[in-house]
Each structure stands twice: as C-alpha cells, then as structure tokens.
Design a protein around this motif. Sequence first.
Motif: not given
Length: 355
Positions: A68-85
């Motif tokens: 859920a946090l990964t998805e929230a960060v990805a949505a905030r910055f407009g990047v794919p979920d797979s680009h967030v660690a």
Amino acid sequence: MSDASPRFRSVLDGFPAYKPGRTPFGGTGKTYKLSSNESPYGPLPSVVEAIAEASRSVNRYPDHPATALTEAVAARFGVPDSHVAVGCGSVGVAQQLLEAVGEPGNEVVYAWRSFEAYPTLSDLAAVDSVRVPLRDQTHDLAAMADAITLRTRMVFVCNPNNPTGTVVHGDELTAFLDRVPRDCLVVLDEAYREYIRDEAVPDGIEIYRDRPNVAVLRTFSKAYGLAGLRVGYMIAHEPVVAAARTTMLPFSVNHIAQAAAIASLAAEDELMERVEFTVKERTRVREELIAAGWTVPPTEANFVWLPLGERTAEFTAACEAAGLAVRPFGDEGARVSIGDRDGNDAFLQVARGWT
C-alpha cells in the motif's frame, strides 16, 4: 578451556559507532534539541489516528513489500509501482544499495564532508570509500567525476548536502551525470528535498526518468515528522529497485510506520504549511547570524552550518551550558537544526554572545 574470543571482521577494529544527535541536559531549565534535524512538530491528528489504528494489529507481521505504501508513493510521483523501493529510513535504502554493489575491490565515491553514514555503511559493505573534498562547502562535481574509475560502482550526491545545507544546481548536475559511465549508479540523496526553495535545484525524480543509472532517496523522517518510525523510499528504474528489494532486511519497515507514511502523504498540504514555517525560520536565523558577524553558507535544508574549525567544541559546550544540543563535527564546524521559534531564539542568543 581456551581463552580465545569469538572472531569478527577486521573492519570492526576501531570501527566508529554511529553517534546520534545529543539530547540536551539543562537541569531544571528549558532545553532544546537542535542536533538531529528533526521536525519540531508532532504528527498531524490524521496521522496520529492512523498510528493508533495500526497499533491494534501489531501482533501480526507487517507487509514485507509495503504494497500500500509503495502504491501511495508511486501515485504521488507518477511513477510505476515497480520503480519504488522502501526501507528503514532513506539510510536503510542506502545500505540496501551498498549491500547490492559491495564486493572487495569495488569503490563508492562521495563528497566529504557529507552524510556521516556513508563511510560506515561503505566499510560494512566491503567497498572502498573515495572521498572528494567539498569546494566552497558544496560538492565539487567535476572532481567527483574525475574520481570515478572502472572500480566505481556507486556515487552519492547529497542534495542538499548534510551537514552544510548547500546545493548543486541543474546545469552542473547534468554535466556531471553526462560524464558518469552508464554502469555506475548515481544516488541522489534528497532527504531534505521539501525544504528547497532555490528554483535552480533540480528535482531528482524528474532526472531519473530518462537516466536508468540514477536513483533518488527520500525520507519521511524530516519534513513529514516521522523520524521515530524510520521509513524512507527510493525511486529508480526496475533493475535498481529489484536489487534494493533483494537486500532488504525482512519486515524492516514496520506496520505502524507504513500506515503513518500513507496518512502523511494524504495530509501533505497541511504538512507543507509546517515546512513553510521552518523555511521562514531558516531564513531568519541565517540572516540574524550573518548580521551578528557569522559566516553561514546558504542552506536549503532545515539546518544551518557554522564552519567553526578548532572552536567547534568550545561553541558546542557554550550551547550545552544554555540547554541547547547542537551537532559538532570534529574540528570542522557545527550543524544547528531549525527548531520552533523559542528554540531558534535561544540559539541566536548564544550565537550573538559568542561573536
């Protein structure tokens, strides 16, 4: 029976343990902790509610991938979920990256002085540190590019730099990145990004999009006021994220931290009002220091740097006597966090008397 002791890695011989910012001791008087770059404000009510709700299920392990946090960060910055660690603070993600590149003989390049965790984490990852001296209190990117060799696996660029607060601008960063080999990872450590008001400072997340060897570190510890929960994140291309996820200690971002970070993103507009107050106080503090005769480099973080040299310990002691904890760095200088107005005024009173 043998008197032999258990054997450990030789790197631990004389290894300097991390020293957190001091807590002030002022007897019965009021004290101010200006040593750790923390937000002087507690979590917002909505974040406190999220923390309380999450505490009801701490008998269960947290979601290891922090979905859920990964998805929230990805949505905030407009990047794919797979680009967030994610990791245990941005320093945790930095450690994950160093573990991913660490082998004897490999090198990591960074400015010095910069974030004090870089040397210790590099040593533990068995990579050799190449420290490039600051120029005018900030990164000498040309010299850092010159320092890259075939052994270099990673470069840290701390922007704003900790502990000096100075920044590198877009044109010089672009010129630097153009010189870095594509198989060398450049980590833009942007722990203080939210405090930047200099429009010439680039947004690392915009830079990374077209550069697969660029990763961006950020944290919820500073502007978001969640230092006690230890949660940070990285935005990078999939191979870099995959490596960081592989070396992540299981469950290192706890359930409460994940919930608080998600709630903080949802309350970002309200949080940024607090950040703006800190920025205004930063300007006031620096201007008053300069008016009192101090030399203070321009800062885009939530602290000021005082290049005191050999007088650092003496000044630190004067602050402690007044109930103020600041952060000394050997015989180089002291870093002073921006606190609430009372804390800042107390610091300024000591500084005026010092000069």
